[in-house]
Design a protein around this motif. Structure first.
Motif, PDB file in Angstrom:
ATOM      1  N   ALA A  81       0.842  -1.204   0.000  1.00 54.55           N
ATOM      2  CA  ALA A  81       0.000   0.000   0.000  1.00 54.55           C
ATOM      3  C   ALA A  81       0.875   1.250   0.000  1.00 54.55           C
ATOM      4  CB  ALA A  81      -0.937  -0.012   1.210  1.00 54.55           C
ATOM      5  N   ASP A  82       1.968   1.222   0.773  1.00 59.54           N
ATOM      6  CA  ASP A  82       2.901   2.361   0.763  1.00 59.54           C
ATOM      7  C   ASP A  82       3.449   2.572  -0.642  1.00 59.54           C
ATOM      8  OD1 ASP A  82       2.763   2.725   3.523  1.00 59.54           O
ATOM      9  OD2 ASP A  82       4.438   1.343   3.899  1.00 59.54           O
ATOM     10  N   ARG A  83       3.840   1.468  -1.255  1.00 61.91           N
ATOM     11  CA  ARG A  83       4.436   1.556  -2.579  1.00 61.91           C
ATOM     12  C   ARG A  83       3.457   2.196  -3.570  1.00 61.91           C
ATOM     13  NH1 ARG A  83       4.724  -3.963  -5.110  1.00 61.91           N
ATOM     14  NH2 ARG A  83       2.536  -3.398  -5.261  1.00 61.91           N
ATOM     15  N   ASP A  84       2.189   1.778  -3.487  1.00 59.52           N
ATOM     16  CA  ASP A  84       1.198   2.337  -4.413  1.00 59.52           C
ATOM     17  C   ASP A  84       0.960   3.825  -4.142  1.00 59.52           C
ATOM     18  OD1 ASP A  84       1.134  -0.171  -5.432  1.00 59.52           O
ATOM     19  OD2 ASP A  84      -0.796  -0.736  -4.508  1.00 59.52           O
ATOM     20  N   ALA A  85       0.953   4.176  -2.856  1.00 52.77           N
ATOM     21  CA  ALA A  85       0.740   5.588  -2.520  1.00 52.77           C
ATOM     22  C   ALA A  85       1.936   6.421  -2.990  1.00 52.77           C
ATOM     23  CB  ALA A  85       0.548   5.740  -1.019  1.00 52.77           C
ATOM     24  N   PHE A  86       3.118   5.849  -2.868  1.00 51.47           N
ATOM     25  CA  PHE A  86       4.350   6.495  -3.337  1.00 51.47           C
ATOM     26  C   PHE A  86       4.247   6.744  -4.852  1.00 51.47           C
ATOM     27  CE2 PHE A  86       8.542   5.484  -5.289  1.00 51.47           C
ATOM     28  CZ  PHE A  86       9.301   6.528  -4.802  1.00 51.47           C
ATOM     29  N   ALA A  87       3.817   5.719  -5.583  1.00 52.28           N
ATOM     30  CA  ALA A  87       3.677   5.855  -7.036  1.00 52.28           C
ATOM     31  C   ALA A  87       2.667   6.944  -7.380  1.00 52.28           C
ATOM     32  CB  ALA A  87       3.256   4.524  -7.652  1.00 52.28           C
ATOM     33  N   GLU A  88       1.610   6.998  -6.614  1.00 51.99           N
ATOM     34  CA  GLU A  88       0.574   7.993  -6.883  1.00 51.99           C
ATOM     35  C   GLU A  88       1.126   9.413  -6.701  1.00 51.99           C
ATOM     36  OE1 GLU A  88      -2.178   8.240  -8.302  1.00 51.99           O
ATOM     37  OE2 GLU A  88      -2.665  10.281  -7.633  1.00 51.99           O
TER      38      GLU A  88
END
Ligand SMILES: Cc1cc2nc3c(=O)[nH]c(=O)nc-3n(C[C@H](O)[C@H](O)[C@H](O)COP(=O)(O)OP(=O)(O)OC[C@H]3O[C@@H](n4cnc5c(N)ncnc54)[C@H](O)[C@@H]3O)c2cc1C
Lengths: 412, 539
Positions: free
Chosen positions: B421-428
């Motif tokens: 989830a962190d990774r996806d938020a980072f990408a966003e």
């Protein structure tokens, strides 16, 4: 999170200026006229401008300078406007020569140094009024000038693009100006300047130049540039006026013994190798230094170098046997010890001698001047013809023309 | 059971360079790489059909031309293409471009400040002088100042003489360069914020420091001392992505008879009586070698692959304290059409270079504040490039690969491990910053590879995701890299060498650590090194 356009939009003039990436070499204000005359199409990059090496034939262009008069576009030269009640004091601090002796309406050739006493550039300082100057040079110096201006009531502005410049050089230069109707121009002595009306504005004409010949330089706002060109070309027609490119001018300047920044010496702010920097004495500009003059940038270092004999180089004029130009040749003492380099060389049509400007390592060129040689590699049809020729140190200029200084100027 | 002359742990570019030189010296060399492909942080992979990514590193300048020549890399397909500068897009809808043409560059800067435009030459002169000072050190083993060996004394003298040859002004500048923050350094030249931001970038890339942290001025030099075919400071694209570098190295190695084993993770270095004897793979396989060279970073090598009891205490303590903090992430994006940036004219050459959106040093420093707090930057600094504007081999015509280097990203999120989830938020965060400057950007996205320090560590093995295998601060350079006393590619264990970016002269796709390590190994073996070119002259 930030979003775009939350702050004020970039101002329009800044945005409008961005298209320079499409025109890597700017045209000067005279470009339409140059383009029309550029039969050789031989352009080079002069400080970001498209400037002609030649327009119709470099040899003949040179003879136009020496026999009639030649029109040369000097707009790409860097120009700074210096104005304010402290303008004189400021220029006096920045540049080597004594500016208190430069009267309004006069021009002098000068140079300026960094705090270590190394030459940043040479150029001409025009005193347009008691409180207004124009400094013209090869390289750019705005940061240096602005930093030096701290504490002075003076404004420094770069005006290279807004001011157009022309050099009109040669024996009929005066006749051409007179025919163009610049009344009173005959009164200008060497290094005098004055303003003259042109259309709805004015043109500043000075009796200066880079050819060692009779000649003038004209500065005008870029809007009036083309009409000034036309006025000169029309008036000059019967006086043999011809537009020329840099190669011809460069020959004339070499005969006049004049040096070019970053050709005959490396300017301090461009010297990647710190041992390439030069003090004024090392490039023949020692005459500009007046030890009696109060503080100027580099003064302490320059005087100390003189006192402690720390100077290592000397710039000299050479006369070389034969007629093969010694461009970038190595200079030897007794044919074996390398003592310097030729930075500019040519066969001089006016002096009928093979001349050169060279930088030598002291004491060569100063106390040791005998037995100097240059090694010339002349590329002849894919073979180097190697010549070892005797060189003699001679005073500059290589030619002296009375017409340069005659007052009133000769009329043809 | 076969005993190799040398086993190289890791098929990163330095491991491969090292292996190539050893193999060409007549040794029988095996490279063991844990991934199913070689390259480490210099790799190109097709993760979605039709698009090749430069998964980690994405531009090339540091890679030493002497190595390219020695190892015949052009013959094995390596081609580096120079590109035009790039631009910083500003929040007011404008941009600051960088052009290779000197006068275009000046005029561009003059749009913001005539003074800054004209001070650039002085800045370039000073930076060039420093690069010329450092460049000759890259391909030399750093001296050991504690040693009395003639060679170390000679090298120390060389360093000392080089320094003594500087003018007093240059010495002052050198010391300032090695200690100052990039922000303070740039303040000495420029006045315009966006121009300072433009140059600060090179001072912080890959570094867990902000533009206002002392030491970052050197990091800028590290990014300037490379070249593309003699054009010092220039950067280029490797045709086919950065994997082209390691692909060519692997081909060169194999052509000279070397062996590569991929999908082979080393679990332990075999040590007998203080001497390295080979490696044990994850599956339990043992491979024997007369010597072992580790391309992995110094922490991974000595804290994971070697038993602690085999190592001296001070060495271990220093290895533990070696700064290798991760600071960056990477987002690789496949695009079905060329993104538009309304601020940039459609014919702008900047589109072929690197694009940034951080228009002030202050914003960069704030982005770093997030890192210190253990978060990824809410307003990150991005280095965006679209190599397919010049390289026709990475995507079909009209399709594009966009590489986004992202800073800052901490090795752990507020003290805990990264989650998906962190990774996806980072990408966003990254995509939304780009979309701010490029309307319709999201709709062009075909595929995305998101790499936080977690992914970088897991795949490439870079501890904490530090891209340089250890921070490039002055305390960790020259004879202090990676730790004092062990800066000459040897380790406390005989027969175990280091050749990765943790060693002198440090990170980036440079090849110098791998080459220098090979030179030391051949010296120990008393083997000739005629096949290794000396460093090119700096004249
Ligand atoms: C996201 C990112 C962007 C970058 N951008 C650039 C750039 O644009 N330009 C530039 O010049 N540099 C860039 N760098 C830095 C540069 O890529 C690295 O410094 C350099 O590639 C490191 O090379 P290396 O050979 O020293 O080590 P690595 O590439 O780290 O190679 C180590 C190899 O060892 C293998 N390995 C590790 N442990 C084991 C084990 N136990 N058993 C077997 N194999 C093992 C790894 O899988 C890896 O292949 C970037 C790095 C990253 C991460």
């Amino acid at each position: 999170m930030m979003t775009v356009a939350t702050t004020m939009a970039a101002d329009d003039s800044r945005r409008a200026a961005q298209s320079h990436f499409r025109t890597l070499r700017l045209g000067t204000p005279f470009q339409p006229r140059l383009d029309a005359l550029a039969k050789t199409g031989d352009w080079y990059n002069w400080a970001g401008y498209r400037a002609p090496h030649s327009l119709w034939g470099e040899e003949l262009e040179y003879f136009a300078i020496r026999s009639q008069c030649a029109l040369f576009d000097i707009s790409p030269m860097t120009k700074y406007r210096i104005e304010g009640s402290d303008a004189e004091a400021f220029c006096n601090k920045v540049t080597l020569r004594d500016v208190t002796k430069l009267k309004p309406g006069r021009v002098h050739y000068t140079a300026w140094c960094d705090d270590e006493g190394f030459v940043l550039d040479d150029g001409t300082l025009f005193r347009l009024s008691a409180t207004r100057f124009r400094l013209c040079s090869q390289e750019r110096h705005l940061p240096w000038l602005l930093d030096s201006a701290i504490g002075f009531d003076v404004a420094v502005e770069e005006e290279t693009e807004s001011i157009a410049g022309l050099a009109l050089q040669g024996p009929t230069a005066f006749a051409c100006l007179r025919a163009a109707g610049f009344a009173g121009v005959e009164k200008l002595k060497v290094f005098d300047l004055a303003e003259f009306p042109h259309e709805n504005g004015t043109v500043t004409i000075s009796r200066t130049g880079f050819t060692g010949d009779l000649g003038y330089e004209l500065f005008i706002g870029r809007d009036l540039a083309l009409s000034l060109w036309d006025r000169l070309m029309e008036a000059g027609e019967l006086h043999g006026i011809r537009a020329i490119g840099y190669t011809a001018l460069n020959r004339a300047r070499l005969e006049a013994g004049l040096i070019v920044a970053n050709a005959d010496f490396v300017t301090a702010e461009h010297a990647i190798r710190s041992n390439r920097t030069r003090m004024p004495d090392e490039i023949g500009l020692g005459f500009m230094i007046d030890p009696a003059k109060a503080h100027f940038n580099g003064r302490r270092a320059i005087l100390e170098a003189r006192a402690r004999k720390k100077l290592r180089h000397v710039l000299v004029g050479l006369e070389i046997d034969g007629n093969v130009p010694a461009e970038h040749a190595i200079v030897y003492h007794r044919k074996n010890r390398e003592v310097g380099l030729v930075s500019a060389a040519m066969w001089s049509p006016m002096a009928k001698r093979n001349i050169a400007i060279a930088s030598l390592d002291l004491p060569y060129g100063d106390s040791v001047t005998d037995d100097l040689w240059v090694e010339i590699y002349a590329m002849c049809e894919l073979k180097y013809e190697r010549l070892m020729k005797r060189a003699k140190v001679v005073p500059r200029p290589f030619i002296k023309l009375d017409r340069r200084t005659a007052s009133p100027p000769a009329d043809f | 059971m076969k005993t190799w002359d040398a086993i190289v742990i890791g098929g990163g570019h330095n491991g491969l360079v090292n292996a190539c030189y050893l193999q060409r010296a007549g040794l029988d060399v095996l490279v063991v790489e844990k991934n199913d492909w070689v390259g480490g942080a210099a790799t190109s992979r097709e993760l979605t059909p039709g698009f090749l990514y430069s998964n980690c590193s994405y531009v090339c300048s540091l890679f030493r031309p002497e190595i390219m020549r020695d190892l015949e890399l052009p013959r094995f397909g390596l081609q580096v293409i120079a590109y035009e500068g790039g631009a910083v897009l500003t929040r007011d809808g404008d941009y600051l471009g960088n052009y290779r043409d000197h006068d275009a560059h000046r005029r561009e800067f003059a749009r913001f400040s005539k003074r800054d435009a004209e001070v650039y030459d002085r800045y370039a002169r000073d930076v060039t002088r420093q690069c010329r000072f450092i460049q000759p050190l890259l391909m030399r083993t750093a001296p050991d100042p504690a040693s009395w060996k003639p060679r170390d004394l000679g090298e120390l003298l060389y360093l000392g003489k080089k320094f003594a040859d500087l003018t007093p002004e240059e010495m002052a500048l050198t010391l300032r360069f090695w200690t100052m923050s990039i922000s303070d350094f740039l303040d000495e030249y420029f006045e315009t914020d966006v121009i300072k931001a433009n140059f600060s970038i090179s001072g912080i890339i890959g570094t867990a420091l902000g533009p206002m942290s002392p030491g970052t001025a050197y990091v800028l030099l590290h990014h300037y001392m490379g070249e593309v075919d003699g054009s010092v400071g220039a950067w280029g694209y490797a045709r086919g992505g950065m994997g082209a570098v390691t692909k060519a190295l692997a081909a060169s190695f194999q052509a000279s008879g070397g062996t590569i084993r991929t999908g082979a993770e080393v679990e332990k270095v075999l040590v007998k009586r203080g001497k390295a004897k080979g490696v044990v793979l994850a599956g339990g396989d043992e491979i024997f070698g007369k010597l072992v060279v580790s391309n992995a970073d110094v922490k991974r090598t000595f804290l994971k692959l070697v038993e602690e009891k085999e190592l001296p205490d001070t060495f271990l303590r220093r290895v533990r304290n070696f700064k290798i903090r991760g600071s960056s992430g990477k987002v690789n994006i496949a695009l079905d059409s060329m993104p538009e940036f309304p601020a940039l004219p459609k014919d702008s050459p900047c589109l072929r270079g690197d694009l940034h959106f951080t228009d002030s040093v202050e914003r960069m420093e704030r982005a770093y504040d997030d890192w210190k707090a253990g978060r990824w930057s809410a307003d990150p600094f991005l280095d965006v490039m679209i190599p397919t504007t010049l390289d026709p081999t990475m995507a079909a015509p009209g399709k594009h690969f966009m590489s986004c280097f992202v800073q800052y990203a901490p090795p752990k999120v507020e003290g805990r491990d990264w989650t998906d989830a962190d990774r996806d938020a980072f990408a966003e965060t990254v995509v939304s910053q780009i979309a701010d400057y490029s309307p319709g950007f999201r709709d062009r996205i075909v595929h995305m590879e998101v790499r936080t320090p977690r992914e970088i560590e897991a795949e490439v093995g870079l501890t904490e995701g530090n891209i340089f295998q250890g921070e490039l601060t002055f305390d960790q350079l020259l004879f202090n890299r990676p730790v004092p006393g062990y800066a000459q590619y040897r380790s406390p264990l005989s027969g175990l060498y280091m050749c990765g970016s943790s060693t002198h002269p440090g990170g980036g796709v440079m090849g110098a650590p791998g080459r220098n390590a090979a030179a030391e190994i051949l010296r120990d073996l008393a083997r000739p090194d005629h096949h290794m070119s000396a460093a090119h002259d700096v004249i």
